[in-house]
Design a protein around this motif. Structure first.
Motif, PDB file in Angstrom:
ATOM      1  N   ASN A 434       0.796  -1.224   0.000  1.00 41.74           N
ATOM      2  CA  ASN A 434       0.000   0.000   0.000  1.00 41.74           C
ATOM      3  C   ASN A 434       0.833   1.280   0.000  1.00 41.74           C
ATOM      4  O   ASN A 434       0.296   2.371   0.143  1.00 41.74           O
ATOM      5  N   LEU A 435       2.156   1.158  -0.163  1.00 42.39           N
ATOM      6  CA  LEU A 435       2.975   2.362  -0.295  1.00 42.39           C
ATOM      7  C   LEU A 435       3.173   2.682  -1.777  1.00 42.39           C
ATOM      8  O   LEU A 435       3.204   1.781  -2.615  1.00 42.39           O
ATOM      9  N   THR A 436       3.329   3.976  -2.077  1.00 37.67           N
ATOM     10  CA  THR A 436       3.541   4.372  -3.474  1.00 37.67           C
ATOM     11  C   THR A 436       4.827   3.739  -3.996  1.00 37.67           C
ATOM     12  O   THR A 436       5.858   3.843  -3.338  1.00 37.67           O
ATOM     13  N   PRO A 437       4.792   3.101  -5.161  1.00 37.94           N
ATOM     14  CA  PRO A 437       6.038   2.535  -5.690  1.00 37.94           C
ATOM     15  C   PRO A 437       7.007   3.634  -6.110  1.00 37.94           C
ATOM     16  O   PRO A 437       6.589   4.726  -6.494  1.00 37.94           O
ATOM     17  N   ILE A 438       8.310   3.331  -6.017  1.00 36.61           N
ATOM     18  CA  ILE A 438       9.327   4.295  -6.448  1.00 36.61           C
ATOM     19  C   ILE A 438       9.458   4.170  -7.963  1.00 36.61           C
ATOM     20  O   ILE A 438       9.742   3.090  -8.469  1.00 36.61           O
ATOM     21  N   PRO A 439       9.256   5.256  -8.708  1.00 39.08           N
ATOM     22  CA  PRO A 439       9.333   5.158 -10.173  1.00 39.08           C
ATOM     23  C   PRO A 439      10.757   4.886 -10.643  1.00 39.08           C
ATOM     24  O   PRO A 439      11.725   5.201  -9.948  1.00 39.08           O
ATOM     25  N   LYS A 440      10.877   4.288 -11.835  1.00 37.41           N
ATOM     26  CA  LYS A 440      12.207   4.004 -12.400  1.00 37.41           C
ATOM     27  C   LYS A 440      12.949   5.295 -12.719  1.00 37.41           C
ATOM     28  O   LYS A 440      14.141   5.418 -12.505  1.00 37.41           O
ATOM     29  N   ASN A 441      12.175   6.258 -13.235  1.00 34.55           N
ATOM     30  CA  ASN A 441      12.784   7.526 -13.608  1.00 34.55           C
ATOM     31  C   ASN A 441      12.425   8.575 -12.560  1.00 34.55           C
ATOM     32  O   ASN A 441      11.267   8.923 -12.400  1.00 34.55           O
ATOM     33  N   LEU A 442      13.435   9.067 -11.837  1.00 36.91           N
ATOM     34  CA  LEU A 442      13.130   9.905 -10.678  1.00 36.91           C
ATOM     35  C   LEU A 442      12.832  11.353 -11.040  1.00 36.91           C
ATOM     36  O   LEU A 442      12.186  12.059 -10.285  1.00 36.91           O
ATOM     37  N   ASN A 443      13.347  11.803 -12.187  1.00 41.70           N
ATOM     38  CA  ASN A 443      13.049  13.164 -12.597  1.00 41.70           C
ATOM     39  C   ASN A 443      13.629  14.223 -11.667  1.00 41.70           C
ATOM     40  O   ASN A 443      13.037  15.275 -11.446  1.00 41.70           O
ATOM     41  N   GLN A 444      14.756  13.938 -11.058  1.00 36.51           N
ATOM     42  CA  GLN A 444      15.362  14.888 -10.126  1.00 36.51           C
ATOM     43  C   GLN A 444      16.823  15.050 -10.513  1.00 36.51           C
ATOM     44  O   GLN A 444      17.701  14.394  -9.964  1.00 36.51           O
ATOM     45  N   THR A 445      17.083  15.948 -11.453  1.00 35.37           N
ATOM     46  CA  THR A 445      18.422  16.022 -12.018  1.00 35.37           C
ATOM     47  C   THR A 445      19.475  16.384 -10.981  1.00 35.37           C
ATOM     48  O   THR A 445      20.472  15.676 -10.816  1.00 35.37           O
ATOM     49  N   SER A 446      19.228  17.486 -10.235  1.00 36.83           N
ATOM     50  CA  SER A 446      20.293  17.979  -9.367  1.00 36.83           C
ATOM     51  C   SER A 446      20.573  16.991  -8.239  1.00 36.83           C
ATOM     52  O   SER A 446      21.730  16.781  -7.852  1.00 36.83           O
ATOM     53  N   LEU A 447      19.513  16.368  -7.735  1.00 39.49           N
ATOM     54  CA  LEU A 447      19.720  15.395  -6.661  1.00 39.49           C
ATOM     55  C   LEU A 447      20.533  14.209  -7.173  1.00 39.49           C
ATOM     56  O   LEU A 447      21.450  13.721  -6.499  1.00 39.49           O
ATOM     57  N   THR A 448      20.202  13.761  -8.398  1.00 38.39           N
ATOM     58  CA  THR A 448      20.940  12.631  -8.969  1.00 38.39           C
ATOM     59  C   THR A 448      22.402  12.988  -9.149  1.00 38.39           C
ATOM     60  O   THR A 448      23.297  12.193  -8.843  1.00 38.39           O
ATOM     61  N   ILE A 449      22.645  14.221  -9.634  1.00 38.21           N
ATOM     62  CA  ILE A 449      24.035  14.645  -9.836  1.00 38.21           C
ATOM     63  C   ILE A 449      24.786  14.619  -8.515  1.00 38.21           C
ATOM     64  O   ILE A 449      25.885  14.066  -8.410  1.00 38.21           O
ATOM     65  N   ALA A 450      24.167  15.189  -7.451  1.00 41.29           N
ATOM     66  CA  ALA A 450      24.843  15.264  -6.157  1.00 41.29           C
ATOM     67  C   ALA A 450      25.154  13.875  -5.622  1.00 41.29           C
ATOM     68  O   ALA A 450      26.282  13.585  -5.198  1.00 41.29           O
ATOM     69  N   THR A 451      24.137  12.987  -5.658  1.00 40.90           N
ATOM     70  CA  THR A 451      24.347  11.651  -5.111  1.00 40.90           C
ATOM     71  C   THR A 451      25.383  10.899  -5.922  1.00 40.90           C
ATOM     72  O   THR A 451      26.285  10.257  -5.371  1.00 40.90           O
ATOM     73  N   GLY A 452      25.263  10.996  -7.252  1.00 40.05           N
ATOM     74  CA  GLY A 452      26.204  10.288  -8.104  1.00 40.05           C
ATOM     75  C   GLY A 452      27.625  10.782  -7.891  1.00 40.05           C
ATOM     76  O   GLY A 452      28.566   9.992  -7.815  1.00 40.05           O
ATOM     77  N   PHE A 453      27.770  12.086  -7.737  1.00 42.17           N
ATOM     78  CA  PHE A 453      29.090  12.667  -7.526  1.00 42.17           C
ATOM     79  C   PHE A 453      29.701  12.157  -6.226  1.00 42.17           C
ATOM     80  O   PHE A 453      30.881  11.756  -6.190  1.00 42.17           O
ATOM     81  N   ALA A 454      28.891  12.151  -5.148  1.00 42.96           N
ATOM     82  CA  ALA A 454      29.398  11.666  -3.863  1.00 42.96           C
ATOM     83  C   ALA A 454      29.826  10.210  -3.981  1.00 42.96           C
ATOM     84  O   ALA A 454      30.918   9.823  -3.534  1.00 42.96           O
ATOM     85  N   ALA A 455      28.980   9.383  -4.627  1.00 40.94           N
ATOM     86  CA  ALA A 455      29.315   7.966  -4.768  1.00 40.94           C
ATOM     87  C   ALA A 455      30.576   7.790  -5.603  1.00 40.94           C
ATOM     88  O   ALA A 455      31.448   6.976  -5.290  1.00 40.94           O
ATOM     89  N   PHE A 456      30.686   8.612  -6.662  1.00 37.18           N
ATOM     90  CA  PHE A 456      31.859   8.529  -7.531  1.00 37.18           C
ATOM     91  C   PHE A 456      33.134   8.831  -6.747  1.00 37.18           C
ATOM     92  O   PHE A 456      34.128   8.108  -6.832  1.00 37.18           O
ATOM     93  N   LEU A 457      33.091   9.908  -5.926  1.00 34.33           N
ATOM     94  CA  LEU A 457      34.280  10.269  -5.149  1.00 34.33           C
ATOM     95  C   LEU A 457      34.635   9.164  -4.164  1.00 34.33           C
ATOM     96  O   LEU A 457      35.806   8.824  -3.985  1.00 34.33           O
TER      97      LEU A 457
END
Lengths: 480, 102
Positions: A434-457
């Motif tokens: 009964n919880l909203t499913p997490i979509p495949k495409n998050l549509n959050q560019t800046s958040l993705t960039i920040a998280t990806g950058f941190a993981a990359f480092l």
């Protein structure tokens, strides 16, 4: 005079921008208010340049601008950029008054910038206040929500009280040494090995200051406010909390207490050791039974503060480098983990462990990123968190503090359990229906960039740490 | 004749009253007032040390002025937070502020 001002260019520039952003928010049109976001980001990036070109020296006899402070300044600005990026879609923070939010965030970072080069108790007090007063407001930013107000009021009462205690200690130091400069205090220690009464008062003053700083850093007997404040505040602010506050206080501790960790001030070193052991153990054991992710990360941040402290207690060069490396690693992984929590809580309106169940089936990249951050937090080899722990423990072994290392290692094992509880929920459990499913495409560019950058480092520096360690070794020495 | 010791004892008493107040008051405003008392104990210390031990310098007095300024800034933020929680909860007693725990 001119030179002193030139040394402080990054701080002055950011303060100016903060005031400008505040004024920008008085505009009537929403279109103009929206400009606050790009302006803030651009000026923070520009600040890297200012930090890079600034010369080294002593400014107004109170602030030492040296490689060490530049290192922590870079970290602070980097974490501020990441927080701005991960909060860009937040409806409360960036909604009606984006300028106010961004200017408070930047002001708080300016406080940390000042703290990274303190040479004087006066500046320590002003810098700490500049860091915490905007944080009081930020943690209560969702003013319609009771949770947020409660978090803010708890943080405020503890923060103001600890400032009062610390100030009393500083006033005693002033009375004994005739100045609040760190060098005056060092001279005082070297001069008075005789008079026992004065020595008692001096140690009392140091303990007052340490208690004040301990509240801010949430060392263990003084940590009760942390989980509540972390849980109640808006999540991007929680992420900022875990980073900026810790950075400032740790730098101060390094600058001030590292000098006489090895000196024969009776009991101070044992006192530190005891605090470290308590902080690690209590933080980890309390984290074991948490079901709310923000609370869990709060307790884990207490435990990490304890582990960072090992490097400080060790009191040698390796320990100092370990603290710097560990801080950088902790910044990246904690911000990253909080960013994933933000995504989940925006979609599912919950930060409980249940909301993370089955994340890997619905959005694998997000779960994988979280896995990287959690593995790094628990200190598993190919990631940056491992190198932080490795250096800190190596420093303690070098100073022959085997008890501390043993307790630290045991605690790392405990920590793996609760971090992997989250991994287990994400990868091996069915999503709740009964919880909203997490979509495949998050549509959050800046958040993705920040998280990806941190993981990359984290991955990049974890596998090839030579460059980073070179940089840290170059930044470790500081001006007296 | 009033000596340095009198001032130090006064400030120590104020500090103890302040800490006692923070620990026992149930009303947030009361706690805020107790915190202000602690700040004032510090100010007395600074000014008294300045006057008796280092009469040529003015650093203690300057520091005290900064303490007063920042205490005021902190009080402003604190009172606005108190207002926010009063609007949400309609009470200022600390035992009622208890949603977050565990």
């Amino acid at each position: 005079m001119i030179l002193s001002i030139k040394l402080l260019l990054p701080e002055i520039f950011l303060s100016g921008i903060a005031i400008f952003l505040l004024l920008l928010d008085t505009a009537k049109e929403v279109q103009i208010k929206r400009w606050a976001y790009p302006i803030a980001l651009f000026s923070l990036f520009f600040c890297f340049f200012l930090i890079g070109v600034s010369e080294h020296g002593i400014s107004f006899q109170m602030l030492a601008i040296d490689p060490f402070s530049s290192f922590f300044k870079t970290l602070t600005v980097l974490s501020c950029i990441l927080v701005v990026l991960i909060s860009s879609k937040d409806s409360i923070l960036m909604g009606e008054q984006p300028g106010v939010y961004l200017s408070l965030l930047i002001l708080s970072s300016v406080g940390t910038l000042f703290l990274s080069s303190v040479q004087d108790f006066f500046m320590l007090f002003v810098g700490l206040e500049l860091t915490t007063i905007p944080l009081f407001i930020l943690s209560g930013f969702a003013k319609k929500e009771l949770k947020s107000s409660e978090a803010a009021i708890k943080f405020f009462l503890v923060g103001a009280f600890s400032t009062g205690i610390m100030l009393y200690g500083i006033s005693l130091i002033y009375g004994l040494c005739g100045s609040t400069h760190f060098s005056a205090v060092r001279e005082y220690i070297n001069l008075t090995s005789g008079i026992p009464q004065d020595k008692t008062l001096f140690i009392l003053a140091l303990i007052f200051i340490l208690v004040g700083l301990g509240f801010k850093l949430s060392l263990v007997p003084f940590h009760q406010w942390t989980p509540d404040t972390y849980e109640g505040s808006p999540t991007p602010i929680t992420a900022f909390f875990s980073v900026s506050r810790e950075a400032g206080v740790i730098v101060v501790m390094l600058r001030f207490f590292n000098d006489f960790a090895n000196q024969s001030l009776i009991g101070l070193n044992e006192f530190f050791t005891l605090l470290t052991i308590l902080t690690m153990t209590v933080g980890n054991i309390a984290a074991l039974k948490q079901e709310n992710l923000k609370r869990l990360l709060a307790y884990s941040s207490i435990a990490h503060a304890g582990t960072i402290f090992i490097g400080l207690v060790a009191g040698n060069t390796l320990g100092r480098e370990g603290v710097m490396l560990y801080s950088l690693a902790y910044f990246l992984m904690s911000l990253g983990a909080f960013a994933v929590v933000i995504v989940i809580s925006q979609i599912r309106k919950s930060e409980e462990l249940l909301a993370f169940q089955g994340l890997a089936r619905q959005n694998f990249p997000l779960a994988f990123l979280m896995l990287i951050f959690l593995m790094s937090l628990s200190g598993i080899p190919p990631f940056l968190g491992f190198w932080g722990k490795f250096y800190v423990f190596a420093a303690a072994i070098q100073s022959k503090m085997f008890v501390l290392v043993a307790v630290g290692l045991l605690n790392s094992v405990i920590a793996v359990y609760y971090y992997f509880k989250i991994v287990h929920a994400m990868f091996f459990k069915e999503p709740i229906e009964n919880l909203t499913p997490i979509p495949k495409n998050l549509n959050q560019t800046s958040l993705t960039i920040a998280t990806g950058f941190a993981a990359f480092l984290i991955l990049c520096f974890g596998i090839f740490p030579e460059q980073l360690i070179c940089w840290i070794k170059g930044s470790a020495p500081f001006l007296p | 004749m009033v000596s340095l010791h009198h001032y130090l004892v006064l400030s120590a008493i104020l500090l103890i009253i302040g800490i006692y107040g923070v620990l026992t008051r149930r009303n947030i405003i009361g706690i805020l007032m107790s915190i202000e008392i602690i700040f004032n104990a510090t100010n007395i210390n600074l000014v008294a040390f300045n006057h008796y031990c280092y009469p040529r310098a003015i650093w203690g007095q300057g520091f005290a002025i900064f303490v007063i300024t920042l205490a005021a800034a902190e009080a402003v933020v604190g009172l606005s937070l108190v207002l926010a929680i009063y609007r949400n909860l309609k009470t200022l007693y600390v035992e009622r502020i208890n949603i977050l725990k565990g």
